[in-house]
Design a protein around this motif. Sequence first.
Motif, PDB file in Angstrom:
ATOM      1  N   ILE A  95       0.829  -1.209   0.000  1.00 24.38           N
ATOM      2  CA  ILE A  95       0.000   0.000   0.000  1.00 24.38           C
ATOM      3  C   ILE A  95       0.865   1.261   0.000  1.00 24.38           C
ATOM      4  O   ILE A  95       2.067   1.203   0.265  1.00 24.38           O
ATOM      5  CB  ILE A  95      -0.951   0.029   1.228  1.00 24.38           C
ATOM      6  CG1 ILE A  95      -0.196  -0.086   2.569  1.00 24.38           C
ATOM      7  CG2 ILE A  95      -1.960  -1.093   1.143  1.00 24.38           C
ATOM      8  CD1 ILE A  95       0.082   1.207   3.221  1.00 24.38           C
ATOM      9  N   TYR A 153       0.684   4.971   1.872  1.00 21.47           N
ATOM     10  CA  TYR A 153       0.061   5.786   2.913  1.00 21.47           C
ATOM     11  C   TYR A 153       0.553   7.211   2.649  1.00 21.47           C
ATOM     12  O   TYR A 153       1.703   7.533   2.933  1.00 21.47           O
ATOM     13  CB  TYR A 153       0.502   5.265   4.272  1.00 21.47           C
ATOM     14  CG  TYR A 153      -0.116   5.918   5.487  1.00 21.47           C
ATOM     15  CD1 TYR A 153      -1.041   6.945   5.400  1.00 21.47           C
ATOM     16  CD2 TYR A 153       0.245   5.496   6.755  1.00 21.47           C
ATOM     17  CE1 TYR A 153      -1.597   7.524   6.527  1.00 21.47           C
ATOM     18  CE2 TYR A 153      -0.311   6.066   7.901  1.00 21.47           C
ATOM     19  CZ  TYR A 153      -1.224   7.081   7.771  1.00 21.47           C
ATOM     20  OH  TYR A 153      -1.771   7.656   8.900  1.00 21.47           O
ATOM     21  N   THR A 182     -10.088   4.868   4.276  1.00 19.09           N
ATOM     22  CA  THR A 182     -10.481   5.658   3.103  1.00 19.09           C
ATOM     23  C   THR A 182     -10.267   7.148   3.339  1.00 19.09           C
ATOM     24  O   THR A 182      -9.807   7.849   2.440  1.00 19.09           O
ATOM     25  CB  THR A 182     -11.956   5.396   2.686  1.00 19.09           C
ATOM     26  OG1 THR A 182     -12.642   4.772   3.748  1.00 19.09           O
ATOM     27  CG2 THR A 182     -12.024   4.529   1.475  1.00 19.09           C
ATOM     28  N   ARG A 217      -6.816   8.203   2.664  1.00 18.72           N
ATOM     29  CA  ARG A 217      -6.426   8.019   1.253  1.00 18.72           C
ATOM     30  C   ARG A 217      -5.354   6.950   1.059  1.00 18.72           C
ATOM     31  O   ARG A 217      -4.535   7.039   0.147  1.00 18.72           O
ATOM     32  CB  ARG A 217      -6.002   9.340   0.640  1.00 18.72           C
ATOM     33  CG  ARG A 217      -7.117  10.347   0.561  1.00 18.72           C
ATOM     34  CD  ARG A 217      -6.726  11.539  -0.292  1.00 18.72           C
ATOM     35  NE  ARG A 217      -7.874  12.383  -0.534  1.00 18.72           N
ATOM     36  CZ  ARG A 217      -7.956  13.646  -0.155  1.00 18.72           C
ATOM     37  NH1 ARG A 217      -6.969  14.207   0.476  1.00 18.72           N
ATOM     38  NH2 ARG A 217      -9.030  14.356  -0.428  1.00 18.72           N
ATOM     39  N   ARG A 250      -3.981   3.720  -0.330  1.00 18.19           N
ATOM     40  CA  ARG A 250      -4.348   3.029  -1.569  1.00 18.19           C
ATOM     41  C   ARG A 250      -3.378   1.889  -1.847  1.00 18.19           C
ATOM     42  O   ARG A 250      -2.288   1.824  -1.283  1.00 18.19           O
ATOM     43  CB  ARG A 250      -4.353   4.006  -2.741  1.00 18.19           C
ATOM     44  CG  ARG A 250      -2.968   4.589  -3.023  1.00 18.19           C
ATOM     45  CD  ARG A 250      -2.962   5.399  -4.312  1.00 18.19           C
ATOM     46  NE  ARG A 250      -1.693   6.093  -4.511  1.00 18.19           N
ATOM     47  CZ  ARG A 250      -0.598   5.538  -5.009  1.00 18.19           C
ATOM     48  NH1 ARG A 250      -0.577   4.265  -5.352  1.00 18.19           N
ATOM     49  NH2 ARG A 250       0.516   6.250  -5.153  1.00 18.19           N
ATOM     50  N   SER A 251      -3.800   1.011  -2.745  1.00 19.64           N
ATOM     51  CA  SER A 251      -2.923  -0.071  -3.185  1.00 19.64           C
ATOM     52  C   SER A 251      -1.815   0.509  -4.047  1.00 19.64           C
ATOM     53  O   SER A 251      -1.993   1.544  -4.703  1.00 19.64           O
ATOM     54  CB  SER A 251      -3.698  -1.096  -4.023  1.00 19.64           C
ATOM     55  OG  SER A 251      -4.658  -1.741  -3.236  1.00 19.64           O
ATOM     56  N   GLU A 265       0.330   0.982  -7.230  1.00 16.13           N
ATOM     57  CA  GLU A 265      -0.061   0.924  -8.646  1.00 16.13           C
ATOM     58  C   GLU A 265       0.614  -0.263  -9.336  1.00 16.13           C
ATOM     59  O   GLU A 265       1.544  -0.867  -8.805  1.00 16.13           O
ATOM     60  CB  GLU A 265       0.338   2.229  -9.355  1.00 16.13           C
ATOM     61  CG  GLU A 265      -0.436   3.435  -8.889  1.00 16.13           C
ATOM     62  CD  GLU A 265      -1.893   3.455  -9.352  1.00 16.13           C
ATOM     63  OE1 GLU A 265      -2.275   2.692 -10.258  1.00 16.13           O
ATOM     64  OE2 GLU A 265      -2.658   4.251  -8.780  1.00 16.13           O
ATOM     65  N   THR A 288      -3.439  14.281  -2.057  1.00 14.20           N
ATOM     66  CA  THR A 288      -4.306  13.354  -2.800  1.00 14.20           C
ATOM     67  C   THR A 288      -3.817  11.918  -2.653  1.00 14.20           C
ATOM     68  O   THR A 288      -4.607  10.989  -2.738  1.00 14.20           O
ATOM     69  CB  THR A 288      -4.352  13.673  -4.318  1.00 14.20           C
ATOM     70  OG1 THR A 288      -3.091  13.363  -4.914  1.00 14.20           O
ATOM     71  CG2 THR A 288      -4.757  15.104  -4.578  1.00 14.20           C
ATOM     72  N   LYS A 320      -2.143  10.407  -4.807  1.00 17.76           N
ATOM     73  CA  LYS A 320      -2.097   9.794  -6.137  1.00 17.76           C
ATOM     74  C   LYS A 320      -0.660   9.755  -6.656  1.00 17.76           C
ATOM     75  O   LYS A 320       0.110  10.701  -6.486  1.00 17.76           O
ATOM     76  CB  LYS A 320      -2.982  10.559  -7.116  1.00 17.76           C
ATOM     77  CG  LYS A 320      -4.452  10.460  -6.765  1.00 17.76           C
ATOM     78  CD  LYS A 320      -5.305  11.261  -7.736  1.00 17.76           C
ATOM     79  CE  LYS A 320      -6.764  11.174  -7.344  1.00 17.76           C
ATOM     80  NZ  LYS A 320      -7.591  12.047  -8.192  1.00 17.76           N
ATOM     81  N   GLU A 333       7.356   3.349  -3.823  1.00 18.03           N
ATOM     82  CA  GLU A 333       6.403   2.679  -4.721  1.00 18.03           C
ATOM     83  C   GLU A 333       7.115   2.096  -5.933  1.00 18.03           C
ATOM     84  O   GLU A 333       6.837   0.965  -6.343  1.00 18.03           O
ATOM     85  CB  GLU A 333       5.310   3.657  -5.152  1.00 18.03           C
ATOM     86  CG  GLU A 333       4.195   2.978  -5.907  1.00 18.03           C
ATOM     87  CD  GLU A 333       2.900   3.777  -5.946  1.00 18.03           C
ATOM     88  OE1 GLU A 333       1.896   3.203  -6.395  1.00 18.03           O
ATOM     89  OE2 GLU A 333       2.882   4.956  -5.529  1.00 18.03           O
TER      90      GLU A 333
END
Length: 164
Positions: free
Chosen positions: A13, A15, A58, A61, A63-64, A66, A102, A104, A142
């Motif tokens: 993930i 964070y 959630t 934010r 997320r897994s 990419e 975000t 992202k 990542e």
Amino acid sequence: MEVDYLFQIGDKIIYPMHGAGVIEGIEEKEIQGQTQKYYVIKILMNNMQVLIPIKNVTNLRIRSVENKISMENVLDIVHQGESDRSLSWKQRYQINSDKMRTGKLQEGAEVVRDLTRIQNEKTLNSSEKQMLQNAKKILVGELGLIRGITEVQATDLLKTIING
């Protein structure tokens, strides 16, 4: 009662503001008289373990990580993309802060690209230096997870891509 978890043990993930991590466990704990379920996350860059209430995932934010194709597209944008050099540092800092929040991949990569390019021309102020370090840490983490490479290898690869 069966609970539907967003992540499973072993999931990789991101964070936001902390970096890449792995879900090491799901535990029920009582903290300040309240019992709830937590994700146990190992943050890779500083080998830190954090507990995140499952109900907050959630909102934070998280997320897994990419996939390889998404990462390649983002790295291409980093290499080819244009940086807006007309902004004042205050405007730039606000835009970059919003991008970092975000969580992202592309937004964080743009922050790394733009601040690195500016840093190559002039000295960044301390706030932007800190932001660049954090953004790089997250992107490198990542990239390393996706490519299966070390932090050093991911850092070197990122430098090559940004500097062309």
